[in-house]
Design a protein around this motif. Structure first.
Motif, PDB file in Angstrom:
ATOM      1  N   MET A 105       0.864  -1.180   0.000  1.00 43.51           N
ATOM      2  CA  MET A 105       0.000   0.000   0.000  1.00 43.51           C
ATOM      3  C   MET A 105       0.901   1.232   0.000  1.00 43.51           C
ATOM      4  N   VAL A 106       0.801   2.029  -1.055  1.00 42.69           N
ATOM      5  CA  VAL A 106       1.643   3.213  -1.196  1.00 42.69           C
ATOM      6  C   VAL A 106       0.925   4.422  -0.600  1.00 42.69           C
ATOM      7  N   ARG A 107       1.648   5.213   0.193  1.00 43.87           N
ATOM      8  CA  ARG A 107       1.033   6.312   0.922  1.00 43.87           C
ATOM      9  C   ARG A 107       1.597   7.686   0.547  1.00 43.87           C
ATOM     10  N   ARG A 108       2.505   7.730  -0.425  1.00 44.61           N
ATOM     11  CA  ARG A 108       3.017   9.016  -0.885  1.00 44.61           C
ATOM     12  C   ARG A 108       3.596   8.864  -2.283  1.00 44.61           C
ATOM     13  N   ASP A 109       3.962   9.980  -2.877  1.00 50.22           N
ATOM     14  CA  ASP A 109       4.523   9.994  -4.226  1.00 50.22           C
ATOM     15  C   ASP A 109       5.827   9.190  -4.261  1.00 50.22           C
ATOM     16  N   LEU A 110       5.929   8.289  -5.237  1.00 53.35           N
ATOM     17  CA  LEU A 110       7.123   7.459  -5.379  1.00 53.35           C
ATOM     18  C   LEU A 110       8.238   8.162  -6.154  1.00 53.35           C
TER      19      LEU A 110
END
Length: 301
Positions: A105-110
């Motif tokens: 689960m990604v929670r910020r800009d990569l």
């Protein structure tokens, strides 16, 4: 900032979590991104889901590619043979790409991960906190090693001549500089799937592709900050056996992780009532909210 390039590799069994994870990526970076689904088999439900994903994020470039893969490889354990397919990335893609496991689960800009590395190391990843925990216990910190930590230590001892235990990375979030890998001549070795399986079989190890990546890129790995691959929130890193300096290094990963990685046999997308898993707070509840949003938008049954 340069564009981001993100890749998932999966079979039908990981369709749902991969779409949920991709939704989380695009929520935080809806444009200037190429997102790829490399699949090892035909998945009928994928086409309509991808069309809805494109409609929701029209500025993103989203691609689907069916790849050849020998699904008869005897990987063992609970990890699908398809996990080995990521080892073929240098033969499949041209540009640097961030590989993500579907159970993330990604929670910020990569985007920040794609900043140039002045040392031109071929891969970048986060040190595995489970391995670090085992090493701290071996060094005499805290209690005796747990059963899981003892298994880690046994495996690391068997291949101590092949890997650097203190630098051992988790393979669920890896930035592959594919041009650099090819320039170093490591693409062929990285893509030797049978050698990866043979390593596990020879030494009776737990992992296939993860151990192989640590072997192939020994001494050439750039370590990312822990918050870029946070295993269930890294909650155990805030106490013994982690020494105070290590606990401080993991604060951001516990409090505000960039990527939460739901490792192990407990699959969050299959859980119906997070309240019955108090040790998994707060990230399991956050995942369920993300899942509901993604499934409603993508009309996933």
């Amino acid at each position: 900032m340069s564009g981001a390039d993100v890749t998932y590799v999966f079979d039908a069994g990981y369709l749902r979590p991969s779409l949920i994870s991709a939704w989380s990526v695009l929520k935080h970076r809806p444009a200037d991104i190429t997102l790829r689904f490399l699949v090892t088999e035909v998945i009928p439900a994928l086409a309509s889901a991808v069309e809805r994903l494109r409609a929701a994020f029209p500025q993103a470039h989203i691609h689907v590619q069916l790849i050849d893969f020998d699904r008869t490889l005897a990987v063992g354990g609970h990890v699908s043979a398809t996990a080995l397919a990521r080892l073929n990335l240098p033969q499949l893609l041209e540009a640097p790409t961030l590989y993500l496991d579907g159970d993330t689960m990604v929670r910020r800009d990569l985007g920040p991960l794609f900043a140039p590395d002045p040392d031109q190391r071929p891969i970048a990843a986060v040190r595995d906190p489970g391995i670090l925990k085992a090493l701290h216990q071996k060094a005499g910190h805290g209690w005796l090693p747990s059963r899981k930590s003892a298994r880690h230590l046994r495996d690391l001892e068997k291949i101590s001549h092949l890997v650097d235990a203190a630098d051992y990375i988790n393979s669920g979030v890896v930035l592959f500089d594919l041009p650099r890998i090819r320039a170093l001549g490591l693409d062929t070795r990285m893509g030797d799937l049978r050698a990866a399986v043979a390593l596990r079989q020879q030494y009776q190890l737990r992992f296939n592709d993860q151990n192989w990546l640590n072997v192939v890129f020994r001494g050439q790995i750039r370590h990312l900050a822990p918050e870029w691959n946070t295993l269930w929130g890294n909650r155990l890193t805030g106490r013994s056996p982690f020494p105070q300096s290590e606990r401080a290094a993991f604060v951001a990963s516990r409090d505000d992780p960039a990527v939460v990685h739901f490792t192990g046999r407990l699959r969050p997308w299959e859980i119906r009532h997070p309240i019955f898993h108090p040790k998994r707070r707060p990230w399991l509840a956050a995942y369920k909210a993300l899942q509901a949003e993604a499934e409603a938008s993508l009309r996933m049954a």
